[in-house]
Design an enzyme around this catalytic site. Structure first.
Site, PDB file in Angstrom:
ATOM      1  N   ASP A 315       1.222  -0.721  -0.034  1.00  0.00           N
ATOM      2  CA  ASP A 315       0.108   0.371   0.174  1.00  0.00           C
ATOM      3  C   ASP A 315       1.002   1.535   0.373  1.00  0.00           C
ATOM      4  OD1 ASP A 315       0.642  -0.602   2.596  1.00  0.00           O
ATOM      5  OD2 ASP A 315      -0.455   1.210   3.215  1.00  0.00           O
ATOM      6  N   GLU A 316       0.473   2.261  -0.572  1.00  0.00           N
ATOM      7  CA  GLU A 316       0.882   3.597  -0.614  1.00  0.00           C
ATOM      8  C   GLU A 316       1.715   3.330  -1.080  1.00  0.00           C
ATOM      9  OE1 GLU A 316      -1.626   5.699   3.371  1.00  0.00           O
ATOM     10  OE2 GLU A 316      -0.377   4.043   3.820  1.00  0.00           O
ATOM     11  N   ALA A 317       2.424   3.171  -1.657  1.00  0.00           N
ATOM     12  CA  ALA A 317       4.075   3.233  -2.621  1.00  0.00           C
ATOM     13  C   ALA A 317       4.015   4.097  -2.945  1.00  0.00           C
ATOM     14  CB  ALA A 317       4.069   1.397  -3.078  1.00  0.00           C
TER      15      ALA A 317
END
Ligand code: TNX
Length: 504
Positions: A315-317
């Site tokens: 997530d949220e890379a």
């Protein structure tokens, strides 16, 4: 009868059970557990014996009765609690039938897991004083009834973020017991993030000797040795709960990057991070050492995780380009497959074009982000964790003293009044493995606050995952929850006394 009275009657007919069973038929009379009651095991199997022991241990402190466990196939059926295995396809893997007559209690299921679930129902049918650690006065009476019950979804999970703020083995075990009461069968441990690394990796010792010493501002640091992790897995397994370990990559990795300079693109280890922002850290997707690191980490974790799943985050890379992210995931997927495990990732992993359809996607973002469309395109199974419905780190309302609100307030009603098939468009029931309630711990640093955020929303989540959709109604649920409050109190749970619930 007024509408309110009707609802009251309905709820009391369901005996305050959460999750609500598929069917419950009340009969005349009642059964009373006394010191002569025997637990009868109709099978010599080790697993069934252990479940009998679990039941005896559960009943002993409050009743004071050291209930004898007898192995027999043709016992006189009087004053007994019998546990037996049968073959009833309608009950599936986890279902059970509980028959309480004036003479005996007969619990039967296809598998040990079903017996365990039936015991949780039996537990909720007993007076709340059964939850006490010290001897209480009876009588230990149960209404005569027949419950036939099985779950709607196979995945009914709770997540705890031990990375932002650490929770000890004992604290995690307590949550396992509280979750098991509601037939939750998955415990997802978020073991790494920017603020801390929480699992011993023998081939990369700095992860814990350095990365384990940090936490979010105000939170607790620490880590699990592999033996401690195995103890959590064992304890959960005894309660038919599967542990899903998550190592969040390629983003959310400051604790690892701070522990090993060579993992960084510029070869310089960043300092600890104790803040709350996300999306600033990333593993270097071009460096070979990144994949050596991932292979070592996931190989060690796989070797102490008997369950089939490894969660890779994803997530949220936000510091990784789309191209880098795809390259990274294709290599990670190969590593996880080589370990014989099934990969789980947060919604964003669906953006990777070639994602193997055996992967599992855990959807969390708002439908507007369209992660679900990628999941559907891959024909992939999903776990539903929509933040605006089931994130238990969201505040209940503006007065909640901890938690966040970026996904909005999640009241007890909001957390209950939704269905896994209708949050994201296009899903059939078969595409959905189930639901999971995550507790992120940027602001939640002890069990008192964690209790407050989980409970009672986790009870609603458990019911969404277990009970037939058409059996559920918010008004009636409120009354069952009101009764459950007393039991939670007896268990020492610091639950949120939502003004929406007419607590007893
Ligand atoms: C989003 S949900 C995150 C977490 C935060 C959480 C706080 C998800 C996959 N990522 O890193 O802790 O919001 O609510």
């Amino acid at each position: 009868m007024t509408n309110n009275k009707q609802i009251e009657k309905l709820s009391s007919a369901w005996q305050g059970l959460i999750p609500k069973p598929v069917s419950l038929e009340k009969m005349d009379g009642c059964f009373c557990i006394n010191q002569e009651t025997k637990i009868v095991i109709a099978s010599a199997e080790e697993e069934i014996l252990k479940i009998g022991q679990y039941l005896a241990n559960l009943l002993k402190p409050a009743t004071g009765f050291p209930l004898e466990i007898t192995k027999s196939t043709n016992y006189v059926a009087q004053n007994i609690i019998s546990l037996s295995i049968k073959h009833d396809p309608s009950l599936k893997e986890e279902g059970y039938e509980l028959v309480i007559s004036t003479e005996s209690i007969n619990l039967s299921a296809n598998k040990g897991h079903g017996l365990f679930n039936g015991i949780q129902t039996l537990r909720q049918l007993l007076p709340i004083t059964i939850e006490s650690n010290v001897k209480q006065d009876g009588p230990w009476e149960l209404d005569a009834l027949i419950v036939k019950d099985y779950p709607r979804f196979s995945w009914r999970g709770a997540m705890i973020d031990v990375a932002r703020s650490f929770f000890t083995v004992e604290e995690v075990k307590r949550f396992i017991d509280l979750f098991a009461l509601h037939k939750i069968n998955r415990l997802h441990l978020h073991l790494s993030d920017d603020q801390g690394w929480r699992i011993e990796i023998k081939s990369w010792p700095e992860l814990t000797s350095h990365g384990g010493k940090c936490a979010v501002e105000g939170g607790s640091s620490g880590y699990y040795t592999q033996d401690q992790y195995k103890e959590i897995v064992r304890y959960a397994h005894e309660r038919f709960m599967l542990v899903i370990p998550e190592i969040d990559v390629p983003g959310h990795t400051n604790a690892a990057l701070s522990s090993y300079a060579e993992l960084n693109s510029d070869g310089i280890a960043p300092p600890y991070f104790r803040g709350m922002k996300v999306g600033f850290s990333t593993l270097d997707t071009d460096k070979d050492i990144t994949y050596e690191f991932l292979t070592d980490v996931f190989t060690e974790i796989a070797s102490i995780t008997p369950g089939p799943y490894l969660h890779v985050g994803g997530d949220e890379a936000l510091s990784t380009t789309e191209e880098e992210y795809s390259h990274f995931l294709s290599r990670l997927e190969t590593i996880i497959a080589s370990l014989g495990k099934t990969m789980i990732g947060w919604g964003e992993v669906g953006h990777y074009e070639n994602l193997n359809s055996s992967a599992i996607i855990q959807l969390w973002q708002s439908p507007a982000k369209k992660d679900h469309e990628f999941a559907l395109k891959h024909g992939i199974k999903t776990i539903m964790s929509p933040a605006h419905k089931i994130y238990v780190d969201m505040k209940y309302d503006e007065s909640t003293h901890v938690g966040q609100d970026w996904a909005g307030y999640v009241s007890v009603e909001t957390a209950y009044n939704w269905d896994p098939t209708s949050v994201y468009e296009g899903f059939n029931e078969e595409d959905i493995l189930g639901i999971e309630a995550p507790l992120w711990t940027e602001t939640i640093h002890n069990t008192v606050d964690a209790d407050y955020m989980y409970f009672p929303r986790i009870c609603g989540a458990a019911e969404i995952g277990w009970s037939p959709k058409d059996n559920r109604s918010w008004e009636e649920y409120c009354l069952r929850l009101a009764r459950l409050g007393k039991r939670l109190e007896q268990l020492g749970v610091n639950f949120h006394r939502s003004p929406l619930i007419p607590w007893k």
